[in-house]
Design a protein around this motif. Structure first.
Motif, PDB file in Angstrom:
ATOM      1  N   TRP A 196      -0.480   5.835  -1.799  1.00  0.00           N
ATOM      2  CA  TRP A 196      -1.007   7.111  -1.309  1.00  0.00           C
ATOM      3  C   TRP A 196      -1.720   7.897  -2.406  1.00  0.00           C
TER       4      TRP A 196
ATOM      5  N   VAL B 115      -5.239   9.462  -1.611  1.00  0.00           N
ATOM      6  CA  VAL B 115      -5.140  10.488  -0.576  1.00  0.00           C
ATOM      7  C   VAL B 115      -4.470  11.733  -1.143  1.00  0.00           C
TER       8      VAL B 115
ATOM      9  N   LEU C 163      -5.816  15.633  -1.272  1.00  0.00           N
ATOM     10  CA  LEU C 163      -5.088  16.690  -0.578  1.00  0.00           C
ATOM     11  C   LEU C 163      -4.559  17.760  -1.525  1.00  0.00           C
TER      12      LEU C 163
ATOM     13  N   ASN D  86      -6.132   4.109   3.615  1.00  0.00           N
ATOM     14  CA  ASN D  86      -5.631   4.966   2.540  1.00  0.00           C
ATOM     15  C   ASN D  86      -6.080   4.467   1.174  1.00  0.00           C
TER      16      ASN D  86
ATOM     17  N   ALA E  67      -7.725  11.644   3.887  1.00  0.00           N
ATOM     18  CA  ALA E  67      -7.313  12.987   3.482  1.00  0.00           C
ATOM     19  C   ALA E  67      -7.961  14.053   4.357  1.00  0.00           C
TER      20      ALA E  67
END
Length: 299
Positions: free
Chosen positions: A67, A70, A74, A279, A287
């Motif tokens: 992750w 992403v 974010l 991702n 995102a």
């Protein structure tokens, strides 16, 4: 190796080799949040950014690094948390729980992190999305909503069934290579070309093989939930479903079946040029979907 082969392997290397750069983005300065887990072992949570909280649960055969791209995107506007799920942390003392007990431990870990961070948006990918569903059933008020990226829910037949039993037998016989191949070919539906490409890069295949025990345990935890999606009809929180236009067909079928039972479905978003690992391949796109949904949620 041919150029198409390199394009195929790049996201796999990013996913499977710890420390590989993901998404070409520079993450915000991260902190560590340490939470007591379900078995009293510490959960080290990567905690970055400021704002409304989002917890990202990684898929099978992976860890929180999947992750990273992403999270980097974010964390410009959100507080983003991620940790290595119990099944994939290793180092557990004593006999490891199996099946339904494994799922219960995973859920308790998620709820422990949520309790430490406060009410948050829960995001899960693949088997991590199934853990997210079960966590929301256990404590719906802990979450403001969910984003579920292609959870392998059992709609009208077991996730693994006979194939999973053969994978477990191979693993117990000391053959993780065969066990993970059965998982990838017969449970995930990966193509022979993709598996062959991974085998051609020994460091990548070694990581795949090393994940076999945890991955088979992960499959068995999902299998323990049984067949049918009726229990998710009582999930009283907003949910966005995310899929890839190039994912195996069964992933979209599962997503559509889940959409049909969720009482507060916000939307189903399908990224047309992506598959089951958007991702990694397009973290900015993923995102944006998560952020737009988070912005629609009530404070």
């Amino acid at each position: 190796m041919s150029r198409p082969g390199r394009r195929l392997l790049r996201p796999l290397v990013r996913r499977l080799l710890p420390g590989a750069q993901v998404g070409g983005q520079v993450a915000a300065t991260s902190r560590e949040l340490v939470v007591a887990g379900a078995d009293d072992s510490p959960i080290t949570v990567t905690d970055e950014g400021q704002g409304p909280a989002i917890l990202l649960l990684h898929p099978g055969s992976a860890n929180r690094l999947s992750w990273a791209g992403v999270a980097a995107a974010l964390s410009e506007r959100f507080r983003v948390l991620r940790f290595d799920r119990w099944t994939y942390r290793g180092g557990h003392a004593g006999a490891a729980p199996a099946g339904a007990e494994t799922m219960a431990v995973e859920v308790r870990d998620v709820l422990a992190v949520a309790a430490a961070a406060g009410r948050l948006l829960l995001v899960g990918h693949s088997s991590g999305a199934v853990v997210a569903l079960e966590s929301a059933l256990a404590a719906p008020t802990a979450f403001s909503g969910m984003v579920l990226y292609e959870p392998p829910v059992a709609v009208d037949e077991p996730l693994g069934g006979e194939a999973l039993r053969r994978a477990r037998a191979a693993l117990d016989a000391g053959d993780p290579d065969r066990a993970i191949t059965i998982h990838m070919r017969e449970i995930v539906g990966a193509g022979r070309l993709g598996i062959a490409a991974m085998r051609r890069v020994p460091p990548v295949w070694q990581v795949v093989r090393d994940h076999a025990p945890a991955q088979i345990a992960d499959d068995e935890a999902i299998e323990s939930l049984g067949i049918g999606l009726g229990r998710y009809a009582r999930l009283d929180l907003p949910v966005l479903l995310l899929g890839g236009g190039r994912s195996p067909a069964h992933m979209r079928e599962r997503l559509d079946a889940l959409a049909a039972v969720l009482p507060r479905l916000d939307s189903t978003v399908v990224l047309p040029a992506q598959g089951h690992m958007a991702n990694l391949r397009a973290p900015g796109e993923v995102a944006k979907v998560i952020a737009a949904f988070a912005d629609r949620l009530p404070p």
